[in-house]
Every structure is written in structure tokens, then in C-alpha cells.
Design a protein around this motif. Structure first.
Motif, mmCIF file in Angstrom:
data_model
loop_
_atom_site.group_PDB
_atom_site.id
_atom_site.type_symbol
_atom_site.label_atom_id
_atom_site.label_comp_id
_atom_site.label_asym_id
_atom_site.label_seq_id
_atom_site.Cartn_x
_atom_site.Cartn_y
_atom_site.Cartn_z
ATOM 1 N N PRO A 162 68.300 67.698 70.084
ATOM 2 C CA PRO A 162 69.626 68.517 69.910
ATOM 3 C C PRO A 162 70.400 68.830 71.108
ATOM 4 C CG PRO A 162 67.822 69.965 69.618
ATOM 5 C CD PRO A 162 67.050 68.753 69.832
ATOM 6 N N SER A 163 71.395 68.791 71.066
ATOM 7 C CA SER A 163 72.376 69.403 72.133
ATOM 8 C C SER A 163 71.911 70.737 72.408
ATOM 9 C CB SER A 163 73.847 69.028 72.126
ATOM 10 O OG SER A 163 74.425 69.824 73.379
ATOM 11 N N LEU A 164 71.974 71.216 73.811
ATOM 12 C CA LEU A 164 71.629 72.476 74.049
ATOM 13 C C LEU A 164 72.750 73.415 74.328
ATOM 14 C CD1 LEU A 164 68.360 72.502 76.088
ATOM 15 C CD2 LEU A 164 68.630 72.455 73.409
ATOM 16 N N ARG A 165 74.125 72.849 74.118
ATOM 17 C CA ARG A 165 75.284 73.473 74.312
ATOM 18 C C ARG A 165 75.613 74.676 73.098
ATOM 19 N NH1 ARG A 165 78.692 72.515 78.548
ATOM 20 N NH2 ARG A 165 77.633 71.038 79.758
ATOM 21 N N ASN A 166 75.840 75.859 73.681
ATOM 22 C CA ASN A 166 75.818 77.241 72.776
ATOM 23 C C ASN A 166 74.499 77.360 71.831
ATOM 24 O OD1 ASN A 166 78.316 77.946 73.611
ATOM 25 N ND2 ASN A 166 79.398 76.521 72.089
ATOM 26 N N VAL A 167 73.563 77.046 72.590
ATOM 27 C CA VAL A 167 72.158 76.887 71.659
ATOM 28 C C VAL A 167 71.763 78.320 71.420
ATOM 29 C CG1 VAL A 167 70.719 76.940 73.858
ATOM 30 C CG2 VAL A 167 69.760 76.037 71.692
ATOM 31 N N ALA A 168 72.304 79.402 72.372
ATOM 32 C CA ALA A 168 72.000 80.849 72.189
ATOM 33 C C ALA A 168 72.504 81.310 70.931
ATOM 34 C CB ALA A 168 72.497 81.677 73.395
ATOM 35 N N LEU A 169 73.887 80.870 70.335
ATOM 36 C CA LEU A 169 74.248 81.096 69.281
ATOM 37 C C LEU A 169 73.927 80.491 67.861
ATOM 38 C CD1 LEU A 169 77.992 80.623 70.535
ATOM 39 C CD2 LEU A 169 76.445 82.565 70.955
ATOM 40 N N THR A 170 72.890 79.479 67.949
ATOM 41 C CA THR A 170 72.589 78.714 66.820
ATOM 42 C C THR A 170 71.157 78.951 66.058
ATOM 43 O OG1 THR A 170 71.944 76.654 68.110
ATOM 44 C CG2 THR A 170 74.344 77.144 67.705
ATOM 45 N N ALA A 171 70.809 80.137 66.095
ATOM 46 C CA ALA A 171 69.161 80.302 65.729
ATOM 47 C C ALA A 171 69.475 80.163 64.092
ATOM 48 C CB ALA A 171 68.851 81.625 66.035
ATOM 49 N N PRO A 172 68.479 79.931 63.512
ATOM 50 C CA PRO A 172 67.126 79.636 63.990
ATOM 51 C C PRO A 172 66.984 78.060 64.417
ATOM 52 C CG PRO A 172 67.117 80.486 61.653
ATOM 53 C CD PRO A 172 68.370 80.199 62.143
ATOM 54 N N TYR A 173 65.880 77.588 65.011
ATOM 55 C CA TYR A 173 65.676 76.337 65.708
ATOM 56 C C TYR A 173 64.844 75.362 64.967
ATOM 57 C CZ TYR A 173 68.107 79.384 68.770
ATOM 58 O OH TYR A 173 69.139 80.096 69.390
ATOM 59 N N GLY A 174 64.786 73.988 65.375
ATOM 60 C CA GLY A 174 63.953 73.011 64.769
ATOM 61 C C GLY A 174 64.881 72.443 63.689
ATOM 62 N N HIS A 175 64.380 71.284 63.236
ATOM 63 C CA HIS A 175 65.057 70.472 62.303
ATOM 64 C C HIS A 175 64.980 71.129 60.871
ATOM 65 C CE1 HIS A 175 60.822 69.565 61.308
ATOM 66 N NE2 HIS A 175 61.090 69.152 60.216
ATOM 67 N N ASP A 176 64.055 72.350 60.608
ATOM 68 C CA ASP A 176 64.108 72.995 59.608
ATOM 69 C C ASP A 176 63.933 74.555 59.899
ATOM 70 O OD1 ASP A 176 61.443 73.115 60.710
ATOM 71 O OD2 ASP A 176 60.444 72.691 58.982
ATOM 72 N N GLY A 177 64.542 74.812 60.911
ATOM 73 C CA GLY A 177 64.781 76.275 61.318
ATOM 74 C C GLY A 177 63.558 77.149 61.310
ATOM 75 N N ALA A 178 62.342 76.288 61.826
ATOM 76 C CA ALA A 178 61.058 77.072 61.811
ATOM 77 C C ALA A 178 60.868 78.228 62.779
ATOM 78 C CB ALA A 178 59.867 76.067 61.774
ATOM 79 N N PHE A 179 61.731 78.281 63.559
ATOM 80 C CA PHE A 179 61.731 79.166 64.749
ATOM 81 C C PHE A 179 62.818 79.977 64.917
ATOM 82 C CE2 PHE A 179 58.800 75.819 66.183
ATOM 83 C CZ PHE A 179 57.704 76.562 66.591
ATOM 84 N N ALA A 180 62.676 81.386 64.907
ATOM 85 C CA ALA A 180 63.681 82.127 64.594
ATOM 86 C C ALA A 180 64.460 82.657 65.797
ATOM 87 C CB ALA A 180 63.316 83.606 63.717
ATOM 88 N N THR A 181 63.688 82.399 66.900
ATOM 89 C CA THR A 181 64.440 82.838 68.153
ATOM 90 C C THR A 181 64.447 81.729 69.232
ATOM 91 O OG1 THR A 181 62.294 83.616 69.105
ATOM 92 C CG2 THR A 181 63.469 85.285 67.743
ATOM 93 N N LEU A 182 65.172 81.819 70.031
ATOM 94 C CA LEU A 182 65.404 80.715 71.254
ATOM 95 C C LEU A 182 64.121 80.894 72.046
ATOM 96 C CD1 LEU A 182 66.847 78.716 72.310
ATOM 97 C CD2 LEU A 182 68.045 80.515 73.905
ATOM 98 N N GLU A 183 63.294 81.923 72.316
ATOM 99 C CA GLU A 183 62.242 82.291 72.999
ATOM 100 C C GLU A 183 60.918 81.547 72.444
ATOM 101 O OE1 GLU A 183 58.907 85.331 75.287
ATOM 102 O OE2 GLU A 183 60.979 85.905 74.603
ATOM 103 N N GLY A 184 61.030 81.733 71.084
ATOM 104 C CA GLY A 184 60.097 81.077 70.251
ATOM 105 C C GLY A 184 59.932 79.453 70.302
ATOM 106 N N VAL A 185 60.931 79.009 70.182
ATOM 107 C CA VAL A 185 61.106 77.569 70.423
ATOM 108 C C VAL A 185 60.954 77.195 71.569
ATOM 109 C CG1 VAL A 185 63.623 77.048 70.581
ATOM 110 C CG2 VAL A 185 62.241 75.406 69.315
ATOM 111 N N VAL A 186 61.449 77.523 72.567
ATOM 112 C CA VAL A 186 60.884 77.408 74.021
ATOM 113 C C VAL A 186 59.431 77.296 74.130
ATOM 114 C CG1 VAL A 186 61.214 78.057 76.436
ATOM 115 C CG2 VAL A 186 63.337 78.010 75.195
#
Length: 429
Positions: A317-341
Motif C-alpha cells: 500500500p501507499s503510505l500517504r495519509n497512512v495515519a488517517l486510514t486505520a485499520p491496516y492490512g488487506h483485512d484490517g487485522a491491525f487496529a493501530t499504525l504502531e501495531g502494523v509497524v
């Protein structure tokens, strides 16, 4: 099976060095009249089978052009974002199987592949210049893959079309009547053309040309290209010599493009190589399967290519505005940006230890959301495909990378959400 490895760049960047991002991005510059028409259609539920869901329902600026949940409730839901709930009189059959991707910068020439598995892409060797799973059912007239991608949610029963026999669009889709005369696309185009304000607007931008579904998709693509162009973040201004990042974000950038290796895949101006990599992302939700299949797996790119080497690979995924787009992953498995990092530091361990409770899932009685997650054999297959080796970063270094990711934020929005749409249907605000 030993994990495959990705190439990492060399030593970290110094505080006064900038990453080589390649050619500057080139953006589309469509006619403002087309953009304004696309804005109305993007927010208008008229395109859905039951006239109750718009493109904006799952791609809303309030949630960074996504929807703030791991897996959406499309058709059969009411409300917006995490507050969306089932319609008791018309409950969903299933969750949408993948997280709603953000729409930032999709009008840039660098974006030629769409969806988490890249099943739709610009390809000059294909009829109409677009490679699509619809094959012969794909009609001419779409200006690019960005426009073509707008039609896929419209044809999905769980997203916008509705369930079998509920409406004329859903019936046409279930009967395989898509691009044929009188099929789903014609039904939707006729709905739009029957609204005088839309008919007049199409006549102004293309005199004498009938309203078609491809024409509708083209102006929606023009709107997306303009509305969510986001290239004026602190990072962009630094790259243009118009400022500097703060000390922590600068340290995070040095790590990102240096020893942490993030830039190996999150490369270029938009922090994506537009390629597909398996990194042991946990699997939740219904998975990606045909109607005759009963599994809950999502094998990612392999469902497009048929190549076992693409198993569990998903588009970077592009990381532009990534701080605005939680949850993360193809199925949103990670609720936070720190979690997916942190997942990237040791994907296999993260897969094993993943807490499914962090998924943001609107209530859907009877949903079996964690069958694949709790299947040991499936977990082993996902882990075996992983390409990222473990690495050590301190908590301070993780915080620096997060600061850099926040420096990629440019909450661009130009036309905003319209007060009303020509159909008179409610607008998601």
C-alpha cells in the motif's frame, strides 16, 4: 520452508541527505465540469441496487477515504464508519472480505494496479487497455483502470448490488447479465440518465453522447484524481527544499530508507513499489472465495495469477495519509499504525500472537470471522510464504518511524461532501 528475503538498501541516510525517489509524480488534470459531476455520483446512492449505498459509504473523507473498520458492511448496513450497523429488515449476507483501500493520489500516473490483489490494471496489450477478470464481459469506453475499478463494487452483492431478487441490478448480476444490453450496467446508466440534472450535466461535457456506465465511471475517476491528490505533506515540502522535518521524523526517515529497510518495498514518491509481497498478515473475515467454495482463506495475488509463488502476497500500500486510514492490512487485522509497524519486525511471531480482538468489526450475528485465524494449518501456510526476516528495532526507533509516517500526512480535500445529490437520496456525511 525457509523464508525468502527482500533486498534491503545500504547504510542509513545522513540528516542532510534525501532519498532518491525517482521521477516526480505526474497527475491527471481533468475538466472541472467532469470533476464536479463525478463528485455528485460518488456520493449518490443511485448507483447501488437498492439505492442505499454510495461509493462514499466505504470511502469517506471522514475516515481518510476508507471507512474506519476492518471489514465493511456494505449492502444491508446503515450508518457510516464504526457506527455502521445491520439493517434489521435487510441484513447483510456477509462482510465485505477485504479492507476498503484509501483513494489518495490514485490519479497519479504511477498508479496502474488496483485492489489488494492487483486484479485490475492498465495493460496496453489488452482490449481497451485494461486487464480485468471480467474478460469478454468488459465493454469499451473506460478511460483507464482507475475508472474501471469503480464498477466492481457496483457489481458486488455484498457491497452495492444487493442480494438476489431484491432489485433489478442484483438480479442482472446473479444471472450474469453485466455488459449485455439490458444488463446491470445499462440499468444503472438508465437510472442516472432519467434524472434531469445528471442528463443535462452529461450533455454539457459530451454533447450528443448517451449516458453509459463507462461514462459514469470515467467522471468518478476524474473526481477521485482531483479530490484526493495529496502531495503537500511535510515530507513533500522537505523534498522540494521548502522546509525540514522535525528531529524525530528525520530520524525516522533515516531508518525508513536505511537500516530498517522499509524503503525496499515502500519506495518511490508514494512509498509503494506497486508490487505484491507475502508478509504473514493475519487472516480474519470471510476470506476471498468463489460462491461455490466454502473456505475462509485469502490467498491474495495467487487468485489472480495462479502462481503458487504468489500465495498470500498482497499489494504494497501507499503510505500517504497512512495515519488517517486505520485499520491496516488487506483485512484490517491491525487496529493501530504502531501495531502494523511492529508486525513488520517479526511477521511470523506477530501472526502467531495476533489478538483478533483488535479487529474493528461492526456486529454481524452469525459471522464466522476467525475460522482461518484459528486454523493451525492455514496459519502455517501463511507463515511459510513470509518474505520478511526478523529484525530488531528499539521502542525509540519504532516511535521515530511512526513520526516519519505522520509526516506523510496531507489531508487534501477540495470539493468536499455535497449537501445533496440530484437523485434526492440521502448523502453520507
Amino acid at each position: 520452508m525457509a523464508p525468502r528475503t527482500l533486498p534491503y538498501p545500504g547504510p542509513g541516510l545522513g540528516p542532510d541527505l534525501l532519498p532518491d525517489l525517482g521521477p516526480a509524480p505526474a497527475f491527471a488534470d481533468p475538466d472541472p465540469a467532469r470533476v464536479a459531476l463525478g463528485q455528485l455520483l460518488f456520493y449518490d446512492p443511485i448507483l447501488s441496487g437498492n439505492r442505499n449505498t454510495s461509493c462514499a459509504t466505504c470511502h469517506h473523507p471522514r475516515f481518510g477515504t476508507s471507512d474506519g473498520v476492518s471489514l465493511a458492511l456494505g449492502e444491508g448496513g446503515r450508518g457510516l464508519g464504526p457506527d455502521r450497523a445491520i439493517d434489521p429488515g435487510n441484513p447483510p449476507e456477509e462482510r465485505v472480505p477485504r479492507n476498503a483501500p484509501a483513494l489518495w493520489n490514485l490519479g497519479a500516473a504511477q498508479f496502474t494496479r488496483f485492489f489488494h490483489d492487483g486484479r485490475l490494471e492498465d495493460d496496453a496489450t489488452q482490449p481497451g487497455g485494461i486487464r480485468t477478470p471480467l474478460g469478454a464481459d468488459m465493454v469499451a469506453g473506460f478511460q483507464n483502470a482507475l475508472a474501471a475499478q469503480a464498477m466492481f463494487p457496483v457489481l458486488s452483492g455484498d457491497e452495492m448490488a444487493g442480494h438476489y431478487a431484491e432489485n433489478d441490478v442484483a438480479q442482472a448480476v446473479r444471472q450474469g447479465m453485466l455488459s449485455q444490453p439490458g444488463g446491470a450496467w445499462d440499468i444503472i446508466a438508465s437510472r442516472v440518465a432519467a434524472i434531469p440534472e445528471y442528463s443535462a450535466a452529461f450533455e454539457r461535457i459530451a454533447p450528443g453522447v448517451p449516458v453509459t456506465f463507462a461514462g459514469i465511471a470515467n467522471v468518478i475517476a476524474d473526481f477521485i484524481a482531483v479530490e484526493w491528490r495529496a502531495d503537500d505533506s511535510p515530507f513533500d515540502r522537505m523534498m522540494r527544499g521548502q522546509g525540514r522535518l522535525d528531529r524525530r521524523a528525520q530520524a525516522g526517515m533515516d531508518l525508513f530508507y536505511g537500516s530498517a529497510g522499509c524503503g525496499a518495498c515502500h519506495s518511490g514518491w508514494f512509498q509503494t513499489d506497486h508490487a505484491f509481497h507475502p508478509i504473514a498478515m493475519p487472516q480474519i473475515g470471510p476470506g476471498k472465495s468463489a460462491r461455490f467454495e466454502s473456505h475462509h482463506r485469502d490467498e491474495g495475488r495467487m487468485r489472480v495469477t495462479g502462481d503458487p509463488g504468489d500465495a498470500y502476497a498482497f499489494r504494497t500500500p501507499s503510505l500517504r495519509n497512512v495515519a488517517l486510514t486505520a485499520p491496516y492490512g488487506h483485512d484490517g487485522a491491525f487496529a493501530t499504525l504502531e501495531g502494523v509497524v511492529r508486525h513488520h519486525l517479526d511477521p511470523v511471531a506477530s501472526l502467531r500472537d495476533h489478538d483478533p480482538a483488535q479487529a474493528v468489526l461492526p456486529e454481524l450475528p452469525g459471522a464466522r470471522d476467525f475460522l482461518a485465524h484459528s486454523d493451525g494449518d492455514e496459519q502455517a501456510r501463511i507463515a511459510a510464504a513470509n518474505v520478511l526476516p526478523p529484525q530488531d528495532l528499539s521502542d525509540a526507533e519504532v516511535a521515530q518511524i511512526l513520526a516519519f509516517l505522520h509526516a506523510l500526512t496531507d489531508r487534501a480535500e477540495r470539493l468536499g461532501v455535497p449537501d445533496h445529490v440530484p437523485s434526492g437520496l440521502p448523502v453520507d456525511r
